[in-house]
Design a protein around this motif. Structure first.
Motif, PDB file in Angstrom:
ATOM      1  N   THR A  50       0.856  -1.202   0.036  1.00  0.00           N
ATOM      2  CA  THR A  50       0.000   0.069  -0.002  1.00  0.00           C
ATOM      3  C   THR A  50       0.847   1.187  -0.155  1.00  0.00           C
ATOM      4  N   ASP A 135      -6.861  -1.637  -3.332  1.00  0.00           N
ATOM      5  CA  ASP A 135      -6.142  -2.210  -2.311  1.00  0.00           C
ATOM      6  C   ASP A 135      -6.949  -3.525  -1.892  1.00  0.00           C
ATOM      7  N   GLU A 136      -5.906  -4.339  -1.788  1.00  0.00           N
ATOM      8  CA  GLU A 136      -6.690  -5.541  -1.120  1.00  0.00           C
ATOM      9  C   GLU A 136      -7.721  -6.211  -2.148  1.00  0.00           C
TER      10      GLU A 136
HETATM   11 MG   LIG Z   1      -1.867  -2.745   2.583  1.00  0.00          MG
END
Ligand SMILES: [Mg+2]
Ligand SMILES: Nc1ncnc2c1ncn2[C@@H]1O[C@H](COP(=O)(O)OP(=O)(O)OP(=O)(O)O)[C@@H](O)[C@H]1O
Length: 291
Positions: A50, A135-136
């Motif tokens: 991230t 993200d993710e």
């Molecule tokens: Mg992360």
């Protein structure tokens, strides 16, 4: 748009923001920019996936737009929604003030830009140049991944009431995954892929020194060395860089300038989050801390 001249140039710019990328990561990052391809990052938790997207945005002075994925996320949360309460309010006002208005006209006025709630993916298309962090992605489902693939391939979306919205400049896209499930091949094919490993000892010391300049070199080296040894212990949750930084911060906050058995035991909760792991490490603390 691409102002980065080489992998070394990107690494230097990232370093300027406090992010230390190794050669492999800098190279794939540079290629993602040069070839206009999304960058898919996988790796253990806390290895800087991230943070890389944030650093790229800062290094290139671009807006970061973040889409946090979760189980059940669908395209309305990623693209757009209509502001229903405001639409109702508008409808009431129209009804009260212009009794003779045509139904069609009222309907058109309801689906106006004013009532559009742009979500991250739409914002990234409209406001690009920007960095879009997805993200993710592994937390989202197949359907959402397919939707994303479509947007990333065409850089456009169609809103039935408003028409097609196309990015003038494609956004820089960074996707991260913790690999709780495999990302599909179709999406992988679209992206450049990189696995971020835990950093080596030297780099980890440097990361501590960069992120926490108040921590002495000696303490940084002790912490990094101990964490590197912990990672070899086959723990349930090996510490990532995030935990290394937390640990150094915690020891420093105690006013100690050295990592000894006592300060290590007192601050272990900053670096290990499972009872079994703590017990395991406590047993071999002497060996872990040996210089
Ligand atoms: Mg992360
Ligand atoms: N190479 C690096 N240079 C500088 N800081 C780093 C580096 N790698 C990690 N960090 C720092 O470590 C912390 C954790 O990083 P980050 O949150 O990006 O990890 P992550 O891989 O996204 O983890 P998760 O999978 O848990 O989301 C952040 O504070 C980040 O700044």
């Amino acid at each position: 748009m691409n102002v980065v001249g080489s992998a070394a140039d990107l690494a230097a710019r990232l370093r300027g923001t406090g992010y230390l990328a190794d050669e492999g990561l800098a190279t794939v990052g540079y290629l993602a920019l040069a070839l206009d391809r999304p960058l898919l990052l996988e790796g253990e938790p806390g290895t800087g996936k991230t943070a890389l997207a944030l650093a790229i945005a800062e290094a290139l002075d671009l807006q970061l737009i973040r889409l946090q994925c979760y189980e059940g996320i669908d395209s309305t949360q990623a693209l757009y929604d209509w502001d229903f309460p405001r639409q109702i309010l508008h409808l009431r006002t129209v009804e009260a003030t212009s009794s003779g208005a045509e139904v069609e006209e009222v309907e058109r006025s309801l689906f106006d830009e004013r009532f559009l709630l742009a979500r991250p993916v739409l914002r990234a298309l409209r406001e690009s140049p920007a960095v879009l962090l997805v993200d993710e992605i592994d937390r989202a489902d197949d359907e959402f991944e397919a939707f994303l693939l479509e947007v990333l391939s065409t850089h456009e979306v169609t809103i039935p009431e408003l028409g097609t919205i196309r990015a003038e400049v494609p956004p820089i896209v960074v996707l991260t995954s913790n690999r709780t499930r495999e990302v599909h091949d179709a999406l992988k094919r679209r992206c450049l892929y990189h696995w971020i490993d835990h950093p080596g000892l030297e780099r980890e010391v440097e990361i501590i020194r960069t992120r926490l300049p108040e921590v002495s070199r000696r303490l940084a080296e002790q912490v990094a060395r101990s964490v590197q040894r912990m990672r070899e212990l086959d723990l349930l949750k090996p510490p990532g860089v995030a935990e290394t930084l937390d640990w150094a911060r915690a020891i420093d906050a105690l006013g100690t300038d050295a990592l000894d058995v006592q300060s290590a035991a007192a601050t272990l909760g900053a670096v290990l989050k499972y009872r079994e792991d703590s017990e395991r490490v406590r047993e071999s603390l002497d060996r872990l801390l040996a210089s």
